[in-house]
Motif scaffolding. Sequence first.
Motif, PDB file in Angstrom:
ATOM      1  N   VAL A  30       0.815  -1.220   0.000  1.00  0.00           N
ATOM      2  CA  VAL A  30       0.000   0.000   0.000  1.00  0.00           C
ATOM      3  C   VAL A  30       0.850   1.273   0.000  1.00  0.00           C
ATOM      4  O   VAL A  30       0.354   2.354  -0.275  1.00  0.00           O
ATOM      5  CB  VAL A  30      -0.989   0.050   1.190  1.00  0.00           C
ATOM      6  N   CYS A  31       2.151   1.151   0.328  1.00  0.00           N
ATOM      7  CA  CYS A  31       3.012   2.335   0.317  1.00  0.00           C
ATOM      8  C   CYS A  31       3.164   2.896  -1.093  1.00  0.00           C
ATOM      9  O   CYS A  31       3.162   4.100  -1.288  1.00  0.00           O
ATOM     10  CB  CYS A  31       4.399   2.010   0.857  1.00  0.00           C
ATOM     11  N   ASN A  32       3.307   2.016  -2.083  1.00  0.00           N
ATOM     12  CA  ASN A  32       3.586   2.503  -3.443  1.00  0.00           C
ATOM     13  C   ASN A  32       2.722   1.841  -4.516  1.00  0.00           C
ATOM     14  O   ASN A  32       2.861   2.151  -5.692  1.00  0.00           O
ATOM     15  CB  ASN A  32       5.071   2.297  -3.776  1.00  0.00           C
ATOM     16  N   GLY A  33       1.850   0.916  -4.120  1.00  0.00           N
ATOM     17  CA  GLY A  33       0.970   0.279  -5.096  1.00  0.00           C
ATOM     18  C   GLY A  33       1.621  -0.840  -5.882  1.00  0.00           C
ATOM     19  O   GLY A  33       1.006  -1.399  -6.795  1.00  0.00           O
ATOM     20  N   ASP A  34       2.881  -1.194  -5.538  1.00  0.00           N
ATOM     21  CA  ASP A  34       3.576  -2.261  -6.270  1.00  0.00           C
ATOM     22  C   ASP A  34       2.822  -3.587  -6.161  1.00  0.00           C
ATOM     23  O   ASP A  34       2.346  -3.952  -5.084  1.00  0.00           O
ATOM     24  CB  ASP A  34       4.994  -2.465  -5.713  1.00  0.00           C
ATOM     25  N   ALA A  35       2.744  -4.293  -7.276  1.00  0.00           N
ATOM     26  CA  ALA A  35       2.082  -5.600  -7.294  1.00  0.00           C
ATOM     27  C   ALA A  35       2.943  -6.632  -6.575  1.00  0.00           C
ATOM     28  O   ALA A  35       4.164  -6.628  -6.685  1.00  0.00           O
ATOM     29  CB  ALA A  35       1.847  -6.030  -8.734  1.00  0.00           C
TER      30      ALA A  35
END
Lengths: 243, 348
Positions: free
Chosen positions: A71-76
Amino acid sequence: MTKTFICKTQEVPENGMRGFDLNGKRILILRSNNQVFASDGICPHQEVLLEEGLFDGKVLTCHSHLWQWNVCNGDAIGLAETPLDTYQVSVVDDSVYIEQRSILELCAIFSGLALDLLARIESAGQYVNFSAGEAIYDEGVLAKDIYILDTGRVEFIVDRGDRIIYSGYVHNRGEMFGWATLMESNATRLAKATCTEAARVLKIPGESLQQLFDEVPTAGLLVTRRLWIEAVRQLAGAKHGNQ
Amino acid sequence: MRVVVNARNRGFEFEASPDESLLMSGLKAGIALPYECATGTCGTCRATLLEGNINDPWPEAPGRKLLKEARDVLMCQCSPKSDCRVEVPGYAYHADASIRPPQQSRGVIRTAAMIAPDIVSFEIETDVAFNFDAGQFATIETPGVEGPRAYSMVNYERGAKRLEFVIKRKPDGGFSEWLFSALDLRVGVEVNMVGPLGKAIFHPALSSNIVCIAGGSGIAGMMAILRRAMDEGYFKQFRGDIFFGVRRSADAFFLDQFNEAVEKFPNNLGVTIATSDEAPSTALRNKYPRLQFSEGFVHQVALQNIGSKAATAMTYLAGPPPLVDGALRALIMEAKVRPDRIRYDKFN
């Protein structure tokens, strides 16, 4: 970019999450150890509500097919096939505001570049609107610009004369296409790009990008390395039988 | 008719019959299109119809509530009326050669018997050999009941012509009411089947410990996994833990098979029966000394027993949606299991 008020901090359970409607768009606000995060509230896979999913303080899991994101950067993470659009969050006096990230921050080949450089890249381009059914470029023409999707949907078609080959599409904000323009020689378009929905795209002249990278070679090298990943991915797709 | 499916990464083109769903035609053409239940309930096979016309025989399908646009369709329900083109929301690839495409077959119900309150075991003899992987299911359609229903195979053997299923009685379940209301009369009835389907499969090549968590008739596919693993001597190398949840002691079934299985592999196979509505009866404990009994919801019992060991195993889930959801939450949030180590097919 403007900051938009979403909610009061206490409206979101501690170490939990809650969805809010913002002009018809679902926004997810997450709280974990005094930090607040914000993301799209709809799963980019099958469009289910992410507030019904699982959140352990760092990783968000969609309950439908277990796609996960940081959730910090949206990385999968893991099974997820696409990143999750996240927002910059600021909390002032218990009020949570979000700010949309620039589409260049979401674009895989530009990730990691300094924000001022991203701003220069963005200002080198212009936003263009296309209506549904309209072609952005044709197969075979000289590749002059690179495109980054803001809204809408664009699909790629190769016309072999006797048959048409569909070659995928882009649908997520920040997805890039038309990167042939970054090649050294006068590359031409391998496929025709058509909007299957009204679309808004950022169109950046390849020449402007080249000039910028000549000026800041470290950024140019980084983007080139990212492009390799993209190229290999597309070659793998071709190998798996674009017939 | 020509059908084009455009996925995020590439397009696929295949020949489709107007008598079959887009999903079945695509799977038969060797394309791993997205799906889970294949019976109109889960919404996973959602696609957007861009060109052409389709037939939608079941507009009330529960999975349609997950559709977003007017032109969205469920590929498992719709068949083409003309050449058409759809788009699926995600990546798609050709299926691996080891995946058997589903086939249509005819079958006859040969036996049907109650094995627990509200549970019937029935066998279908098929007209062609039916190859499937342990953990897979087939859809069964019978005259007089609208639409096919999905049931997991209980037995496992190559080229099987006799398939075993279990079914739980549901008050408004069309197929289950049809079967339960006149068990004896159903023997000899012809049915249409499509299969194999389902991705929650077990191959010995998995080469890791396995955990099975199932409630009620969800135990069906786990029996096939247990059968295959035992036939291959899998539990000589790897551990298996099966957790079977029922409401009361009287609702449990297959306990003789479980007891025998644990007798064969006492060191590496464990079977626990979890009863949610009452403490397990002493009679049951005495009758099945090889089995473990615990009071509680099956996913909680499973987590207490295996705990962090779940992280390195492959976990299979099946049962009513609240059980599957509860188990997913427990595995991901508490045991920190990676989603690619969990296999289940959605049926809600």
